[in-house]
Motif scaffolding. Structure first.
Motif, PDB file in Angstrom:
ATOM      1  N   ARG A  22       0.959  -1.285  -0.083  1.00  9.64           N
ATOM      2  CA  ARG A  22      -0.026  -0.068  -0.198  1.00  9.64           C
ATOM      3  C   ARG A  22       0.772   1.186  -0.073  1.00  9.64           C
ATOM      4  N   ALA A  23       1.990   1.112  -0.321  1.00 12.79           N
ATOM      5  CA  ALA A  23       3.154   2.100  -0.148  1.00 12.79           C
ATOM      6  C   ALA A  23       2.727   3.258  -0.970  1.00 12.79           C
ATOM      7  N   ILE A  73      -1.752  -6.001  -7.181  1.00 14.22           N
ATOM      8  CA  ILE A  73      -0.519  -5.320  -7.477  1.00 14.22           C
ATOM      9  C   ILE A  73      -0.901  -4.020  -8.437  1.00 14.22           C
ATOM     10  N   ALA A  74      -0.835  -2.832  -7.668  1.00 15.32           N
ATOM     11  CA  ALA A  74      -1.156  -1.477  -8.369  1.00 15.32           C
ATOM     12  C   ALA A  74      -1.116  -0.456  -7.511  1.00 15.32           C
ATOM     13  N   GLU A  75      -1.009   0.717  -7.785  1.00 14.19           N
ATOM     14  CA  GLU A  75      -0.856   2.028  -7.449  1.00 14.19           C
ATOM     15  C   GLU A  75      -2.468   2.307  -7.183  1.00 14.19           C
ATOM     16  N   ARG A  76      -3.289   2.330  -6.296  1.00 15.30           N
ATOM     17  CA  ARG A  76      -4.403   2.557  -6.231  1.00 15.30           C
ATOM     18  C   ARG A  76      -4.763   4.010  -6.040  1.00 15.30           C
ATOM     19  N   ARG A  77      -5.590   4.434  -6.636  1.00 14.68           N
ATOM     20  CA  ARG A  77      -5.865   5.912  -6.561  1.00 14.68           C
ATOM     21  C   ARG A  77      -7.549   6.207  -6.296  1.00 14.68           C
ATOM     22  N   HIS A  78      -7.983   6.617  -4.953  1.00 19.25           N
ATOM     23  CA  HIS A  78      -9.321   6.997  -4.780  1.00 19.25           C
ATOM     24  C   HIS A  78      -9.453   8.597  -4.762  1.00 19.25           C
ATOM     25  N   ILE A  79     -10.534   8.979  -5.299  1.00 18.00           N
ATOM     26  CA  ILE A  79     -10.762  10.488  -5.885  1.00 18.00           C
ATOM     27  C   ILE A  79     -11.950  10.818  -4.976  1.00 18.00           C
ATOM     28  N   VAL A  80     -12.010  11.902  -4.356  1.00 17.87           N
ATOM     29  CA  VAL A  80     -13.171  12.623  -3.809  1.00 17.87           C
ATOM     30  C   VAL A  80     -13.410  13.742  -4.692  1.00 17.87           C
ATOM     31  N   LEU A  81     -14.418  13.727  -5.602  1.00 17.69           N
ATOM     32  CA  LEU A  81     -14.968  14.531  -6.675  1.00 17.69           C
ATOM     33  C   LEU A  81     -15.813  15.729  -6.043  1.00 17.69           C
ATOM     34  N   LEU A  82     -16.571  15.380  -5.266  1.00 15.36           N
ATOM     35  CA  LEU A  82     -17.549  16.205  -4.506  1.00 15.36           C
ATOM     36  C   LEU A  82     -17.737  15.488  -3.092  1.00 15.36           C
ATOM     37  N   ASP A  83     -17.273  16.424  -2.122  1.00 14.28           N
ATOM     38  CA  ASP A  83     -17.467  15.660  -0.732  1.00 14.28           C
ATOM     39  C   ASP A  83     -18.872  16.050  -0.308  1.00 14.28           C
ATOM     40  N   ALA A  84     -19.699  15.095   0.381  1.00 19.07           N
ATOM     41  CA  ALA A  84     -21.005  15.331   0.799  1.00 19.07           C
ATOM     42  C   ALA A  84     -21.173  16.578   1.535  1.00 19.07           C
ATOM     43  N   ASP A  85     -20.167  16.884   2.299  1.00 17.51           N
ATOM     44  CA  ASP A  85     -20.243  18.023   3.323  1.00 17.51           C
ATOM     45  C   ASP A  85     -20.241  19.175   2.411  1.00 17.51           C
TER      46      ASP A  85
END
Length: 598
Positions: A300-301, A460-472
């Motif tokens: 997860r580095a 085996i991959a470099e995961r990317r999660h993106i917050v495009l619009l935060d609920a708050d």
């Protein structure tokens, strides 16, 4: 038996010399305008109309880079006619011309009666028959000849880019395709491929030279052509089998399906069952089962959870936001109409205090003095105020894998409009995206290789999660982030199960009567390095397990909106939409229908 095609007047003539319409889209790394998109779609519709006129099939059309006859997807008759998602318009026209020629100049029953059962031999035999009919294009259709040549050239580039050329099987098939086409159509092999193919051509010449020489002289007679074609197919199949064993040794004897075997997939010649959309496949993952269902991550580095504002420079994001606003305007998307529709579909009656001064209802104690002073006064009652309520927290989770780039304008426009309408109704909407930071594993892959490339290592991959619009943040403060969906280099590979787990965990913490994760995707989870290190079903099986686990908790509902693909193997609640023409309204309708189901 002699079969030669006839041609409709003008069939195959080039539609335009405009570079945008000729190549099917803008240059890599750039984004075309909505106007250019519409113009390109218009030219594709013209190409389909011309194909319908030439073939006499009124339902013929392209959708998602595939050829359909009405709702039925047509079988691809040869490996070079299976297009990539970004195939150019001229290339798609070449495919239409090729299929038309196959209908006109090939006896289907004869071909099927002669086709070998062995997959590699069958693939070669199908290819040779297709090249035979392409050699019969009459002089009256020079445009069709150009389209066929361009399609073959584009396939050649797709093949090289796929990496299959680095396998012995791939190199044999690629060399055979170019050598056979050169011989049957009497055309030269492209100069830039001469050095690449020279050694393999020399090795093949002694083995296939005799039947290869007979192909062109027999091309006007399908039955006579089939004899040397079958002989050649058998020889190449045997060579491919030997090469496959060498490829496996080169990979260290790893078990699992080799990527080059996709060249011999049955899907190419399978008859379609008439459904509108393909169905995502899902098999059992031996690696996941052996680990008792425990999903593993090698490292997860290099994983990243970020926001759109951190991924895109402010100046660039403002430009993308402007283009998104233009796209929404040009598509005629109405927030007002959608708000009313959502209210009808999703709202439930709720109370919000009382309305005083009513002629009936319960007595308003605050007006007792008024009633005593003026007994004739009747407006001393109050009634409970009933208002529509949408106690819903929604997370829209968008697959940002490479193939989704084709639909980025339609999906961004739809999600933006939906979020704005939901915000007006008090629906808490969060928009998230998922992809990888790099293609083919990036730094994580290098770490895995340095560790000896252990099998069963997990993701085996470099995961990317993106917050495009935060609920708050709400729509007004967070709308800029949605424009990041138009950043073309964002789209890479997809780790759907991890993304769903992340999105559901965020949603479970939000206060609401009802919580829904709505996933928008056009395919199964995909990461080539992870598949090679485990098995091809590893990521798909993990996604299905993730859906089941979260559904069992009762904390969230999960639904899948398939873009041109039936996702029923992953999501029990699912909907399929066709947005090949950039129809954002289809996405909105699919989202509303999924949310309307409890």
């Amino acid at each position: 038996m002699s079969t030669q095609p006839t041609t409709a007047s003008g069939a195959g003539a080039p539609l335009t010399a405009d570079p945008t319409t000729a190549t099917g889209g803008p240059p890599p790394g750039t984004q075309e305008s909505p106007r250019a998109t519409r113009r390109r779609e218009h030219f594709r519709e013209l190409a389909d109309a011309q194909a319908r006129a030439a073939t006499g099939r009124p339902g013929l059309h392209h959708r998602g880079g595939r050829l359909y006859d009405g709702p039925k997807r047509l079988a691809v008759p040869a490996l070079h006619l299976d297009p990539a998602p970004e195939a150019s318009l001229a290339s798609l026209r070449g495919i239409a011309d090729a299929v038309w020629l196959r209908w006109k100049a090939s006896n289907r029953d004869l071909h099927r009666s002669l086709r070998p059962a062995e997959p590699a031999a069958r693939t070669v035999f199908d290819l040779l028959e297709q090249l035979r009919v392409e050699s019969l294009v009459p002089d009256s259709a020079p445009g069709a000849r150009r389209n066929l040549a361009l399609r073959f050239d584009e396939w050649s580039g797709e093949f090289l880019a796929s990496g299959l050329i680095d396998t012995k099987v791939g190199l044999i098939i690629f060399t055979l395709a170019h050598t056979a086409r050169s011989r049957i159509l009497a055309v030269a092999i492209p100069a830039h491929l001469e050095d690449l193919l020279e050694h393999t051509r020399f090795d093949l010449a002694e083995k296939i030279g005799a039947p290869l020489r007979q192909l062109r002289r027999n091309r006007h007679d399908q039955g006579s052509f089939a004899g040397p074609a079958l002989e050649l197919a058998g020889i190449v199949a045997a060579l491919a089998e030997e090469a496959a064993a060498e490829d496996e040794l080169a990979r260290g004897g790893r078990s699992g399906r080799a990527p080059e075997l996709a060249l011999f997939d049955e899907e190419r010649e399978a008859e379609d069952d008439g459904d509108d959309a393909a169905v995502a496949g899902l098999g059992q993952s031996q690696t996941l089962s052996a680990a008792a269902g425990q999903y593993a991550v090698f490292t997860r580095a290099y994983d990243e959870t970020t926001t759109a504002l951190k991924l895109v420079r402010p100046v660039r994001l403002r430009e993308l936001r402007r283009r998104l606003d233009e796209a929404i305007s040009e598509r005629g998307l109405s927030v007002h109409r959608l708000t009313h529709r959502l209210e009808r579909e999703l709202a439930r009656p709720g109370t919000d205090g009382f309305d005083a001064g009513q002629p009936e209802g319960r007595l308003d104690r605050r007006r007792l003095a008024q009633l005593i002073a003026a007994p004739s006064q009747t407006l001393v009652f109050e009634t409970e105020r009933i208002v529509p309520r949408t106690e819903l927290a929604l997370t829209v989770l968008i697959d940002c894998s490479g193939s989704m780039r084709t639909h980025q304008f339609a999906i961004a426009s739809a999600v933006d409009t939906f979020t704005r309408a939901g915000d007006a109704l008090g629906i808490s909407v969060e928009v998230l995206g998922f992809t990888t930071r790099s293609w083919t594993g990036g730094r994580a892959k290098k770490d895995w290789q340095r560790a000896g490339s252990p099998l069963g290592a997990g993701r085996i991959a470099e995961r990317r999660h993106i917050v495009l619009l935060d609920a708050d943040a709400g729509y007004r403060r967070g709308r800029a982030g949605l424009a990041a969906l138009l950043r073309s280099d964002l789209y890479k590979e997809g780790l759907d199960g991890e993304a769903l787990d992340w999105a559901a965990a965020r949603l479970a913490r939000r206060e609401a009567e009802r919580r829904v994760v709505l996933v928008i995707s056009d395919g199964s989870p995909s990461d080539a390095v992870t598949a090679n290190a485990n098995d091809e079903e590893y990521l798909g099986a993990h996604l299905r397990r993730t859906v089941d686990q979260w559904t069992a908790t009762g904390q969230v509902e999960i639904a899948g909106l398939g873009v041109g693909l039936d996702l029923s193997v992953f999501y029990d609640r699912h909907q399929t939409v066709d947005i090949d023409a950039g129809d954002a309204n289809a996405v909105i309708t699919g989202m509303v229908e999924l949310l309307s189901r409890r």
